[in-house]
Design a protein around this motif. Sequence first.
Motif, PDB file in Angstrom:
ATOM      1  N   GLU A 167      -4.637  69.301 -14.700  1.00 47.89           N
ATOM      2  CA  GLU A 167      -4.514  68.103 -13.876  1.00 47.89           C
ATOM      3  C   GLU A 167      -3.064  67.630 -13.833  1.00 47.89           C
ATOM      4  OE1 GLU A 167      -7.187  65.099 -15.243  1.00 47.89           O
ATOM      5  OE2 GLU A 167      -8.971  66.357 -14.978  1.00 47.89           O
TER       6      GLU A 167
ATOM      7  N   ASN B 294      -4.720  54.627 -14.985  1.00 43.36           N
ATOM      8  CA  ASN B 294      -5.544  55.351 -14.022  1.00 43.36           C
ATOM      9  C   ASN B 294      -7.024  55.006 -14.144  1.00 43.36           C
ATOM     10  OD1 ASN B 294      -3.703  57.359 -12.510  1.00 43.36           O
ATOM     11  ND2 ASN B 294      -3.080  57.620 -14.649  1.00 43.36           N
ATOM     12  N   LYS B 295      -7.317  54.017 -15.001  1.00 44.61           N
ATOM     13  CA  LYS B 295      -8.697  53.542 -15.169  1.00 44.61           C
ATOM     14  C   LYS B 295      -9.661  54.703 -15.444  1.00 44.61           C
ATOM     15  CE  LYS B 295      -8.151  49.383 -12.325  1.00 44.61           C
ATOM     16  NZ  LYS B 295      -6.683  49.451 -12.270  1.00 44.61           N
ATOM     17  N   ARG B 296      -9.295  55.517 -16.418  1.00 50.15           N
ATOM     18  CA  ARG B 296     -10.127  56.655 -16.789  1.00 50.15           C
ATOM     19  C   ARG B 296     -10.296  56.699 -18.296  1.00 50.15           C
ATOM     20  NH1 ARG B 296      -7.598  61.269 -18.766  1.00 50.15           N
ATOM     21  NH2 ARG B 296      -8.962  62.780 -17.728  1.00 50.15           N
ATOM     22  N   VAL B 297     -11.187  57.556 -18.775  1.00 47.58           N
ATOM     23  CA  VAL B 297     -11.378  57.772 -20.203  1.00 47.58           C
ATOM     24  C   VAL B 297     -11.420  59.276 -20.453  1.00 47.58           C
ATOM     25  CG1 VAL B 297     -12.626  55.620 -20.593  1.00 47.58           C
ATOM     26  CG2 VAL B 297     -13.896  57.684 -19.968  1.00 47.58           C
TER      27      VAL B 297
ATOM     28  N   VAL C 198      -6.695  63.883 -22.091  1.00 48.20           N
ATOM     29  CA  VAL C 198      -5.631  63.968 -21.091  1.00 48.20           C
ATOM     30  C   VAL C 198      -4.921  65.320 -21.153  1.00 48.20           C
ATOM     31  CG1 VAL C 198      -3.403  63.010 -20.357  1.00 48.20           C
ATOM     32  CG2 VAL C 198      -5.271  61.477 -21.049  1.00 48.20           C
TER      33      VAL C 198
ATOM     34  N   ASN D 222      -4.592  56.885 -19.377  1.00 50.02           N
ATOM     35  CA  ASN D 222      -5.976  56.462 -19.138  1.00 50.02           C
ATOM     36  C   ASN D 222      -6.038  55.013 -18.661  1.00 50.02           C
ATOM     37  OD1 ASN D 222      -7.246  58.880 -19.662  1.00 50.02           O
ATOM     38  ND2 ASN D 222      -7.618  58.424 -21.819  1.00 50.02           N
TER      39      ASN D 222
END
Length: 245
Positions: free
Chosen positions: A24, A91-94, A97, A88
Amino acid sequence: MSRKSRKSCCSRIFHIMVQGINKEYIFEKRIEKLKYMSLLKEMKTDNVQIISYTIMDNHAHMLLYVKDIQNMSEFMKNINERYAMYYNYINKRVGVVFRNRFKTQEILSRKHLYNCIKYIYNNPVKANIVKKIIDYPYSNYENFKDEKIIDTILQKNEIFELNNKKISNKESFIDTKEDINYFVEDILNSYSKYKSLKNKEDLKIILLKIKNELDVSYVNLSEILEIPKSTIWDIMADKSKKEKS
């Protein structure tokens, strides 16, 4: 290729690569590259000196001088954990990485050292992002020129005078399209033609050239070139049959 234990390394200079999970683009935004650069500067200590680095969109290369292996492991762990939390959050993710643990390549000669520095700074040039190394803003090239850190390190790194081990620039780092572009001229251009023409013979030539020059596995080639493993194996199996006949 099996991993070499880091504890068995005899150098103090290491080429390190980190890459996003599933390849990614974890450094795609300008603010993300600047954050990782900031962490590199913030976290360095007397035990870890940064010789060179370049931050690309989905991976980063660093060349470090360390007092011992544990210093390097702690340095990379701290930086990557802090960056992962930051990435995280914005980018509002969990979740994870970085892809696996960071990759390391031991530097065991002056020639290997100079080639590695050139390779790191040339990443964006080889990827056709900029025309000149100096034009890429996400590296420490300017500081590298001014600080002359390499001179100091070479003066105290007697291992370069004692170690005669054969070095291969191919070892451990053939992992991205940028890497392939660095080692094999015109391969990606040829591959682009294959994708449009769907010519099996052209692909075979490309695969053989990469395999012979880089000694990279077909599984890894499948990931890098985004070609199904079954396609690669079918083509190479066909070649094997012709050689036996």
